[in-house]
Design an enzyme around this catalytic site. Sequence first.
Site, mmCIF file in Angstrom:
data_model
loop_
_atom_site.group_PDB
_atom_site.id
_atom_site.type_symbol
_atom_site.label_atom_id
_atom_site.label_comp_id
_atom_site.label_asym_id
_atom_site.label_seq_id
_atom_site.Cartn_x
_atom_site.Cartn_y
_atom_site.Cartn_z
ATOM 1 N N GLY A 197 -15.913 -37.480 3.272
ATOM 2 C CA GLY A 197 -17.190 -37.511 3.961
ATOM 3 C C GLY A 197 -17.928 -36.207 3.711
ATOM 4 O O GLY A 197 -17.302 -35.166 3.508
ATOM 5 N N CYS A 198 -19.254 -36.278 3.711
ATOM 6 C CA CYS A 198 -20.010 -35.055 3.402
ATOM 7 C C CYS A 198 -19.890 -34.038 4.520
ATOM 8 O O CYS A 198 -19.744 -32.838 4.268
ATOM 9 C CB CYS A 198 -21.466 -35.377 3.089
ATOM 10 S SG CYS A 198 -22.313 -36.344 4.345
ATOM 11 N N ASN A 199 -19.921 -34.495 5.771
ATOM 12 C CA ASN A 199 -19.695 -33.567 6.879
ATOM 13 C C ASN A 199 -18.273 -33.010 6.833
ATOM 14 O O ASN A 199 -18.051 -31.822 7.084
ATOM 15 C CB ASN A 199 -19.868 -34.279 8.226
ATOM 16 C CG ASN A 199 -21.279 -34.742 8.467
ATOM 17 O OD1 ASN A 199 -22.196 -33.948 8.501
ATOM 18 N ND2 ASN A 199 -21.458 -36.050 8.624
ATOM 19 N N ALA A 200 -17.350 -33.897 6.510
ATOM 20 C CA ALA A 200 -15.941 -33.494 6.479
ATOM 21 C C ALA A 200 -15.718 -32.431 5.416
ATOM 22 O O ALA A 200 -14.967 -31.465 5.620
ATOM 23 C CB ALA A 200 -15.060 -34.714 6.225
ATOM 24 N N THR A 248 -17.922 -30.246 4.286
ATOM 25 C CA THR A 248 -18.565 -28.993 4.693
ATOM 26 C C THR A 248 -17.718 -28.244 5.709
ATOM 27 O O THR A 248 -17.494 -27.030 5.594
ATOM 28 C CB THR A 248 -19.967 -29.281 5.274
ATOM 29 O OG1 THR A 248 -20.648 -30.201 4.418
ATOM 30 C CG2 THR A 248 -20.772 -28.011 5.387
#
Lengths: 342, 342, 342, 342
Positions: free
Chosen positions: C148-151, C153
């Site tokens: 995931g992109c949040n994950a 980051t």
Amino acid sequence: MTHRIAILGASGYTGAELVRLISGHPNMSIVALSGQRKAGMAMAEVFPHLRHLDLPVLCRIEDIDFSQVDLCFCALPHKTSQAVIRDLPKGLKIVDLSADFRLREAEAYKRWYGNDHIAMELQAEAVYGLTEFYRDEIRAARLVAGTGCNAATGQFAIRPLISAGVIGLEDIILDMKCAVSGAGRSLKESLLHTELSEGYHAYALGSSHRHIGEFDQEFSALAGRPVRVQFTPHLLPVNRGILCTAYVSGDAAEIHQTLTSAYVGEPFVQVLPFGTAPSTHDVRGSNFVHIGVAGDRIDGRAIVVAVLDNLTKGSSGQALQNANLMLGEDETTALMMAPLFP
Amino acid sequence: MTHRIAILGASGYTGAELVRLISGHPNMSIVALSGQRKAGMAMAEVFPHLRHLDLPVLCRIEDIDFSQVDLCFCALPHKTSQAVIRDLPKGLKIVDLSADFRLREAEAYKRWYGNDHIAMELQAEAVYGLTEFYRDEIRAARLVAGTGCNAATGQFAIRPLISAGVIGLEDIILDMKCAVSGAGRSLKESLLHTELSEGYHAYALGSSHRHIGEFDQEFSALAGRPVRVQFTPHLLPVNRGILCTAYVSGDAAEIHQTLTSAYVGEPFVQVLPFGTAPSTHDVRGSNFVHIGVAGDRIDGRAIVVAVLDNLTKGSSGQALQNANLMLGEDETTALMMAPLFP
Amino acid sequence: MTHRIAILGASGYTGAELVRLISGHPNMSIVALSGQRKAGMAMAEVFPHLRHLDLPVLCRIEDIDFSQVDLCFCALPHKTSQAVIRDLPKGLKIVDLSADFRLREAEAYKRWYGNDHIAMELQAEAVYGLTEFYRDEIRAARLVAGTGCNAATGQFAIRPLISAGVIGLEDIILDMKCAVSGAGRSLKESLLHTELSEGYHAYALGSSHRHIGEFDQEFSALAGRPVRVQFTPHLLPVNRGILCTAYVSGDAAEIHQTLTSAYVGEPFVQVLPFGTAPSTHDVRGSNFVHIGVAGDRIDGRAIVVAVLDNLTKGSSGQALQNANLMLGEDETTALMMAPLFP
Amino acid sequence: MTHRIAILGASGYTGAELVRLISGHPNMSIVALSGQRKAGMAMAEVFPHLRHLDLPVLCRIEDIDFSQVDLCFCALPHKTSQAVIRDLPKGLKIVDLSADFRLREAEAYKRWYGNDHIAMELQAEAVYGLTEFYRDEIRAARLVAGTGCNAATGQFAIRPLISAGVIGLEDIILDMKCAVSGAGRSLKESLLHTELSEGYHAYALGSSHRHIGEFDQEFSALAGRPVRVQFTPHLLPVNRGILCTAYVSGDAAEIHQTLTSAYVGEPFVQVLPFGTAPSTHDVRGSNFVHIGVAGDRIDGRAIVVAVLDNLTKGSSGQALQNANLMLGEDETTALMMAPLFP
């Protein structure tokens, strides 16, 4: 005396803008709000920015008791609007924000909108809602047809010039730049934030946009002969604001003088000093129109630039201005708020 | 009776916002507008969005006859503000929007702002301008110190929770997201459109932002012991709106209940249903505060989110709210306008 | 040697981003592009910014001859992805960009995504695609699960700190700010330009966002005991860029040193000088990660800020980086382009 | 063989864009970067998005050893540029991005820029840098003058039409919409984010913008007689992208055919299918030009719309394209990257 107001189509942006404006009106009370797909929802759910207001729950149109309504704003899509309005009580005052009653000729309506008009008998009594030019007719009207937002902007720039005969009629070009909210709250891929922000494009190339029907009708009536303009709309990544850059032939000083005279005393239309360019920033959220004029380096060519907020003066603000007239209120009531900048 | 109003520093954004708001006030009249560098210019030149208003030409402060002024808004930079206010007539009512009279201790002022305070004698009579919590003092005050916009947002989320003793005091974190207009109309490379749009960043890392002085003072006073929060501001590419995401320890339901009770009857503060996230979209251009509360999946941890418009409720709207109290007007006069959306 | 590449789900943003990146790869050739609803359309119609490229027409997945494909990127929605991948040839190298193979436990998958996983047997061979931490496994993998992109980051900010044992595990808070493109090209009212521009809000309050499953899995594995973070995502009106503000306990200098050491030699991860705040502006369109560290005024508290472009390093760039490894290419091939600023 | 490159004025946006592009060039090495006011600073401080690159520290021009430079890009303001270039070694290849060598007549230069030209002797050897139309001259040139970004956009739309004699020369109107980065990194109140975002305006009304000098020179030369266009620029709240809406008289099909033929084989110019409107979204960050043509409902009137990225094809990309030619490189080297969308 408090006027009882209904708004049909209150879950869209022009509906919400009407609620915003009317919330500051001392003599209007909103008694009904319709939203077919969102019936039963509180406005605070649909538009959380309105949660401080005490508003009716969204209902279906058929659940409204129109005998308890003095004036009805109709913010529905075109085609739907004519069907709904046809069935409303014949004595009810109506301000329609759709395209359905703007064009006087059935044929013109069909050409631009693609479908037959099913309530042409009402068209006969409809008044075109560009307040500054139809004020007396609007005051006496039962049914007023709000203008297209592009159509309003272009007309503010051009109408007095045709009336005064100070520009050529053969080569009027309207290059229009429009904010995204003009497209409404509709689910289209092309209206996603990702598709629009940080870029822009023209659309409806070749003078094929529907609002041209209004230009043709109004400009031709003013001139007493057919007038056809070129018109290119562009979609810009901002939420509010239309800017029309009009290229015309004529003497720029005379054009500036004509516009200045035409709008003397108008509370909402400001003609800027000669050579000054207006900005959509300066009318955002307000009912004002700013107009600038400059001469080109080419003799006999001039540029007229007009700006307004498409949701306010271009739609809901205009509608309220008209409703004020129809109800005997001062035309400017609840509409003199200053623009929001920055 | 019409109150005669002066605005010092009218060429900045908070000054313009004051003019916007006061233009809708039935009992205030702007009699003087100062702008040192732009003295002699019409407001319509400096802020074309205000061109529909009949306003005094910008002048220098020394040219204002304060004997003809009932209340003066001071929208000058800090440090300048204290020097100017020190020399104003002693009986003049003043609402200061700068940081100069927010901190009661000279030492705290110097620590956060770097310079000595030259008018500490006035600080003694200054009232901290967070209306909802200092209403009675403000009503009686001669000099009111407007709060920092970040400071206001964080305090709306946290003050009632400290007062009620429902959160821990050792681990309060305020993650703040601020709009660009909070930085004012100052010429800095970092504030250019090109530098800001389409991106964002934190700044003043490590709880080094000046508004922390206000949190320390106010939260410690409420708790009766030193309270120090963590606070990280972020600059976002929008013009208006602050959002504070507060991480606290405590029972989320109790926190929600405490906030709901604390703000019952407050005209401008809305506590949303439990679990609802507020948005800066829903307060833009208005004096409203929206607050949301949710419990974390980790027991005993909660999130409180508060939003407001930094130029309105965070600055000029708050200032007008306070001026209304000081002048015996209804606190909400000219401040109940609905937010602008979209 | 040229690797033959297929992209499933090429009509979405991560698909288009893959095409953009691969168009600069000297050893990859796109041989198939699928888009179920848009099958038969040219990519130039679906994404006009790619019209200069000679690309296959969009087709249906079932029309692809996978025997002629060396590696397949799967940019389909979760749930769809597992069904499709289950039926692909067993020897085909696959980089999946969906959530379907990120979580090793069937139970965790079901808790966060709500449905049963129908291809858990493939999960056994899937490697978690955070390249910098799974490089060797990825090189040998047949199926890689993009993060995931949040994950991604959050993990860039925190993983080395857990591994080194330099932060507390009980009070990690990740306050995340995400760009709109993270939500994909889906038709939702909440993703319209009008709904998003000029404002922002938190969502999934209370650590309820699905990417938490990844944090739990990865951080707990690193620590050798359960670790649960607080995580609040916010939606910002920009198209690309994620910023994670992490609040941790620990010594800031040690944290900075740990991160600096951990990323020495990493081509895509830049740890900034102590106290420097990174900006999403500085990584837009690139595969870079910038990380900043500062100490709070409160002893023992630190802030770590990480930024990356969610579509590139957070998704398609990461996917290509992994594909490079799986195909024996240099990991950085076609990924070293500079960010786009302004 | 590696070409040694210097960039003068590397602290501005066109300088940074040159560095971005050259960082992907296999045969160019940046050996010097100047920035008078920021001399001594690392590029990573001035432009953090370039921090992954190993670049020379910014220096003063007088500290550059030009004997070790093969080609020099000059990204300085006009007037400064001519003074600097006059003093550079006579054998040094130069690509100038300023306005100083675009206009062949000293008189025209003075009329549009207000000052006398102090290096007219160099003007004699300068080649106008619109690559697609001056390719052979550029290949042989020592000094190439980059075009104005508006001037480039308008010429891509119009030049082939004048050459082919398929449009009228008396009524060409260029309505231009320009991104903010075109104004550079200069400290002006009017370029602040707060002043620009969420709105737009025209400027330089009446065909008074300096880029008109280029249109006059180039179009008149093509036509063999004086041609004067109308040109109105508008400033839009995006960072990159110019769109020119050209109104011309002529047969739309013939115009489309003429443009299509003119650009056959051009690697960077794409003529869209008849009636298709191009978007600045589709060229962002790239060296491509997209052109659309449509016929108006009025016989004999047509619309041509051209878009490009002002910082790339409109400035630094064009400059690199020219440098490639001057150095014997393939013209497209380091310039074929796909646009960034969204």
